[in-house]
Every structure is written in structure tokens, then in C-alpha cells.
Enzyme design. Structure first.
Site, PDB file in Angstrom:
ATOM      1  N   ASN A  40      36.998  40.013  42.831  1.00 24.73           N
ATOM      2  CA  ASN A  40      37.457  38.871  43.208  1.00 24.73           C
ATOM      3  C   ASN A  40      37.069  38.214  44.260  1.00 24.73           C
ATOM      4  O   ASN A  40      37.878  37.549  45.266  1.00 24.73           O
ATOM      5  CB  ASN A  40      39.199  39.228  43.341  1.00 24.73           C
ATOM      6  CG  ASN A  40      39.806  39.249  41.896  1.00 24.73           C
ATOM      7  OD1 ASN A  40      39.678  38.405  41.264  1.00 24.73           O
ATOM      8  ND2 ASN A  40      40.572  40.318  41.915  1.00 24.73           N
ATOM      9  N   ASP A  82      35.392  44.256  39.385  1.00 23.68           N
ATOM     10  CA  ASP A  82      35.895  42.933  39.618  1.00 23.68           C
ATOM     11  C   ASP A  82      36.249  42.730  41.115  1.00 23.68           C
ATOM     12  O   ASP A  82      37.318  43.181  41.453  1.00 23.68           O
ATOM     13  CB  ASP A  82      37.088  42.667  38.758  1.00 23.68           C
ATOM     14  CG  ASP A  82      37.772  41.354  38.944  1.00 23.68           C
ATOM     15  OD1 ASP A  82      37.286  40.380  39.854  1.00 23.68           O
ATOM     16  OD2 ASP A  82      38.501  40.869  38.340  1.00 23.68           O
TER      17      ASP A  82
END
EC number: 3.1.4.-
Length: 609
Positions: free
Chosen positions: A498, A496
Site C-alpha cells: 500500500n 501489497d
């Protein structure tokens, strides 16, 4: 489901043989006056040892004695307890003798002469058929295999046998979803323990309204139980189990010896599942484990319980989600079913609570042929699982970005650049993000190795420059592992990140460089500006492309998760389609009763070039 039926059948045969032999030996010993068990727990780090045994009156004694105490004092205390137990038995017998006859109403004859006062029983401890001297300290006296004699009763001493320190079934149990008990084993391990699952023969009668007595009241007979035929740690209830409670009989072991068995029953009966889940259609593409030429890879932020169970999450982030669907016990059902249904070779997870890794993911995925490693970040961490039939773990090279940046000479030049911007440097070094790096080797071809990286970059929307620095550290470290330590091995980098495809971080990864005037260097304003140019030598590609979103919550949706692959060594065979927009928004957004996280798993089949 298992894809190695022969291995599973062999393992079941071994377990059945062990259980059958244990039962046969127990029956044989009983017929010749088998010794009872006296269980001693004695560890160097604790001042006291514990002693547990059953007296002839049926009472169970648990004693705590100083390890440095002479044996004689412990034996004297045991004798006193035994005498008290004898007195209770005598009193009970006398009470029954003097009780009025229930049939005729005529009292029994007079009590007659009082029995002679019971004497304190002789208590001795023997080791190798010789009495242990009473001045020997407890720590040395209570040896495995010793024999404790209390009057005419003998007990076999078992010192530090395998034992469960924790044993619990989840609150929510649903048909079609794997059930894995939470357990802790002392002096043993789950893989060496024995498990057997049962289900009720018929449902319990519901408790009447108003709280009146029900069929489960103490006066009711115990429920009947039927074997399910499953003797693994993980059990998946079927629709036929709906309305029935489950019972697990388990025996702790370490592969050589077994401790006292325990049983636990589920608090609630098996419930119907939530209906169609977002991943059900995806499982149609992953019914089987891939062949040796392919590597099915999953990257998934599973939403840590430490974040899901906050007032902010319930009222601001996910107000549309039913509160029970945010509870860990409920979500674990969905997570386990989703992950096991992908039949993956590599699984990289983010936002993994330590207890979820040890008590839920490890045992559940292990039952499906996967092994895992965990790296804690702060409140949660990263987990990487690999299929044991395809890969073995050669080495791990995890780092925390802020620590590596300050201490590893590999990042000296980057740290010098960052030092020119004190405000930005301070913010970067405050972050606790880590990258988990594992080197795996093919079990079929030892010349094939792969570097698997897994990370979860800083989350704040204005932290673009921080993510750029973190990614630069990660890629430099991965290059060191994949080029210096293991020259020429390919890279799979999951996580992840972001970062949407329009950000500097994504541009940096895909294009190999980023200019010092990119707007992300001022992502948090001029005060934290840190202009610099960065580059890396990898040729990376997003294996699953650029989906419209991998994160879908009430106030945001976007693509934040990626599986980056080494274009020189790997290619994409297939990408498992993401859930449709209709499936994602059935309950407005994620998470929901049919999806356990606010992220969507990325799944693809990769092929060696």
C-alpha cells in the site's frame, strides 16, 4: 497442466486399481449374500452417536442414540422400526393385490383370509462372532467390524468411516477454467478420496417460456452421462462441454479405508468463458515450470470476498464492474486459471478468505504440484504456496505486528521510540496486519534455503507512518529468521505494501534507512506526528521494478505491490510483462469480467547467484 506425466499416470493407475478392486469385491460379496452397511458415527465430544442403515423395505433409517444408553434399548428401537417397515411392505402388497385389473376391468377375487400379524424381528449385535450383552453402553458396543442382525439380514458395522460433511460444485462453471468442488471430509482427507467426473451425453432441453414442463420434469428419463476420463479432484471443462452439465462421483477415503460414495450434479451447464482475459497473454511466457536454477515467484492481492461483496464495493468502489463478476464463484474461476497458468514455484497471496484457501486454492493448486500455508489476519489473511518438487517447508515464523512490537524484545528500542508519541502508538497498536514468514529448503540441494515473507500493510492513504513502523517490525523479524535462526539464507519479501515508490516506506526498504524529518512521519497530521530515524541492514531491490500501476480502480491507480529480493543472493532472470493498458481498461477498470481483482499479479523468474 501436469508437468509430471509419469507420476500422474502412476497415481491414476493406483486409483483405478483401487476402484476396480472395490467393484470386484463388492460384486463377489453380493454373489454370496454380502452384508449391508450400518454406518456408526461416534465422537467423544458429542453426547449422541448416529446409526444409519437401510431396511429390507428399501427405507433408510437414521437414528440418534445416547452414547451412555444401554445397547438393549437401541436394539429394541431398531426392532420397532423394522416391524413398521415390514407392515408398510405388507400393506403395499395388499393394496396391489386388491387393485382392479387394468386390462379387463374385472376386480380381483376377494381378499381371502387376513395374514397373520407380523412379529417383531430378532435384533442382535455381534462382535467377533459373540453376541454383545445388552447392558453394554452404546459407545462401547458399536465397534468397527461388528455385525448387526435384523431378522435374517446382516449388516457390517462401520464405525467412523470417512464421510463427506460438505460437497458442493460452484455455481459458475466455464470452459477452460478449472472446476474444484467445495468439500469437507470427516475421518478422511481429500488426497485419500476418489473422484470421477462425468458430463451429460446431450444438453437438457430448455424450459419453455411461461414455466411449462420441460425435459427435466420428474416424468422425463434421467440424463445420460459419459465419463470424461478425469479422476482428479479438479476438472477443466473444454469447449466441447459447453451446454452440458457435469456430474462428480466421489468416495471419501483416508488412504486405508473408504466411506459411502456420493454424487452431485452441477446446477447449471458449462458456459462459454468471458473471452480473452488480462492474464492470457502473460501465460505465453509461463507455459512450463522453470528449471531448478530458477524460482518463478508471484505476488498477488486477489481481492477478498469479504470486501468485494459489500454495497460500498458495488456502488462506490467498483460501480463499473458487472455484479456477477464480483461474485466469488465467478472470480474463483478466473483466479484458479490465472494462478495455475503461471506455473509458479512460489505464490504469495494477500486478501485470501479462509474458505477460499481451503475449498478453492488448496485443492486447485495442489493438483498442479503446489502446497500452501495460511495465516489469518482478521476477516481475511495471507497464503504462501510453494512447488513441492522444488521446496519443502522447514518452519513458519508468522507474527502480528502489534503483538510482536509489544512482546518481542527484538523490538524493544522501536517500542520505546514510539511510546514518546502516545496518539501514534495507539493507532499503530490497533492495526491487525501480519507478516507471514516461511523458511523453505530446496529438495535438490539441502544447503539451499530461502526465507519467504508475505505481508499486506495498513491500507489508509494517511497511514504512511503506520506502514513505516510495520515495515520496521517486519524487517527486524525477517533478519532474526534469516540471520539468527538460519544464518545467511536469502530473502524474498512479497506483498501489497500500500505504498507507491514516492513514499517513505519504499524509500526505507530500498535505501536501508529513513530520516526522522521525512514527511510520512506526519502523514495523518501533527497530532499523530512520530518523528524517528530507522534503518535496516538488508540490500533489497524491487524485482519487477516500479510499474506505472499494480492497482487500477475507478478513482485511483498506482504501484502498491512489490517483490523485494536479496541482492546478495538473488538476481532477476525475467519479469513477466504486465497486461497492457488497453487490456486493463477494456472494461474501464479493475476488477472486471476478464480480471478477478483490483490488483495485478507480479510475476518474475529469480535466479540463485
Amino acid at each position: 497442466m501436469w508437468r509430471l506425466p509419469g507420476v500422474r499416470a502412476a497415481l491414476r493407475g493406483v486409483r483405478t486399481a483401487v476402484e476396480r478392486r472395490s467393484r470386484t469385491e463388492a460384486a463377489s460379496e453380493t454373489s454370496v449374500g454380502a452384508m449391508e452397511r450400518a454406518v456408526v458415527r461416534c465422537v467423544p465430544s458429542e453426547p449422541k452417536l448416529s446409526l444409519s442403515f437401510a431396511l429390507a423395505d428399501g427405507s433408510h433409517k437414521n437414528m440418534q442414540r445416547d452414547q451412555s444408553e444401554p445397547l438393549g434399548r437401541a436394539l429394541s428401537r431398531i426392532a420397532t422400526n423394522a416391524l413398521k417397515g415390514h407392515a408398510k411392505v405388507a400393506a403395499a402388497k395388499k393394496s396391489r393385490k386388491n387393485r382392479p385389473n387394468a386390462g379387463s376391468g374385472v376386480a380381483c377375487a376377494g381378499p381371502g383370509p387376513e395374514p397373520a400379524a407380523a412379529c417383531e424381528p430378532v435384533v442382535k449385535l455381534y462382535y467377533r462372532e459373540e453376541a454383545v450383552a445388552e447392558d453394554v453402553l452404546n459407545v462401547d458396543a458399536w465397534q468397527d467390524g461388528a455385525v448387526l442382525q435384523i431378522g435374517d439380514v446382516k449388516y457390517k458395522v462401520e464405525r467412523n468411516p470417512p464421510a463427506f460433511t460438505e460437497l458442493q460444485l460452484p455455481r459458475y462453471i466455464m470452459a477452460g477454467f478449472p472446476v474444484c468442488p467445495k468439500l469437507g471430509v470427516e475421518f478422511g482427507d481429500p488426497t485419500g478420496s476418489l473422484f470421477r467426473w462425468y458430463k451429460e451425453t446431450k444438453p437438457r432441453a430448455a424450459e419453455p417460456e411461461g414455466g411449462g414442463p420441460s425435459s427435466s420434469s420428474p416424468s422425463s428419463p434421467s440424463p445420460g452421462w459419459t465419463e470424461t476420463g478425469v479422476d482428479e479432484r479438479v476438472y477443466t471443462p473444454s469447449n466441447a462441454d459447453i451446454g452440458l452439465r457435469l456430474k462428480l462421483h466421489c468416495t471419501p477415503g483416508n488412504g486405508q479405508r473408504f466411506g459411502p460414495s456420493r454424487e452431485l450434479e452441477s446446477v447449471c451447464p458449462v458456459e462459454a468463458g468471458p473471452g480473452t482475459c488480462t492474464f492470457d497473454h502473460r501465460h505465453l511466457y509461463t507455459k512450463k515450470v522453470t528449471d531448478d536454477a530458477l524460482i518463478r515467484t508471484v505476488s498477488y492481492n486477489i481481492l477478498a470476498d469479504t470486501y468485494a461483496q459489500t454495497e460500498f464495493s458495488r456502488t462506490v468502489l467498483y460501480p463499473y464492474c458487472a455484479p456477477y463478476a464480483l461474485e466469488l464463484d465467478y472470480r474463483q474461476n478466473l483466479i484458479q486459471k490465472e494462478l495455475t497458468g503461471y506455473n509458479a514455484d512460489l505464490i504469495c497471496l494477500q486478501e485470501v478468505d479462509r474458505c477460499v484457501f481451503t475449498d478453492s486454492l488448496m485443492p486447485a493448486l495442489e493438483a498442479f504440484g503446489l502446497e500452501g500455508v495460511f495465516r489469518i489476519k482478521q476477516h481475511e489473511g495471507l497464503a504462501t504456496f510453494y512447488r513441492k518438487s522444488k521446496f519443502s517447508l522447514l518452519s513458519q515464523h508468522d507474527i502480528a505486528f502489534h503483538e510482536a512490537l509489544q512482546s518481542d524484545p527484538l523490538h524493544k528500542e522501536l517500542l520505546e521510540k514510539l511510546a514518546l508519541y502516545p496518539s501514534a502508538q495507539e493507532r499503530v497498536l490497533q492495526r491487525s496486519s501480519v507478516v507471514q514468514v516461511s523458511v523453505l529448503q530446496s529438495t535438490k540441494d539441502s544447503s539451499k534455503k530461502i526465507c519467504v515473507a508475505n505481508t499486506h500493510l495498513y491500507w489508509h492513504p494517511k497511514g504512511g507512518y503506520i506502514r513505516l513502523i510495520q515495515m520496521a517490525v517486519a524487517l527486524a523479524h525477517i533478519r532474526h529468521v534469516s540471520c539468527d535462526l538460519y544464518p545467511g539464507i536469502p530473502v524474498i519479501f512479497c506483498g501489497d505494501f500500500n505504498s507507491t515508490p514516492s513514499t517513505g516506506m519504499y524509500h526505507f526498504v530500498i535505501n536501508g534507512s529513513i530520516a526522522e524529518d521525512h514527511e510520512d512521519w506526519t502523514s495523518n497530521g501533527e497530532e499523530e506526528r512520530c518523528n524517528m530515524s530507522l534503518s535496516h541492514f538488508f540490500k533489497l531491490k524491487s524485482a519487477c521494478g516500479e510499474p506505472a500501476y499494480t492497482n487500477y480502480v475507478g478513482g485511483f491507480h498506482g504501484c502498491l505491490d512489490y517483490i523485494f529480493i536479496d541482492l546478495h543472493a538473488l538476481e532477476v532472470e525475467q519479469v513477466i510483462p504486465l497486461p497492457s493498458h488497453e487490456e486493463v481498461t477494456t472494461h474501464q477498470a479493475l476488477p472486471s469480467v476478464s480480471h478477478p481483482s483490483d490488483h495485478i499479479a507480479l510475476v518474475c523468474d529469480l535466479k540463485w547467484k
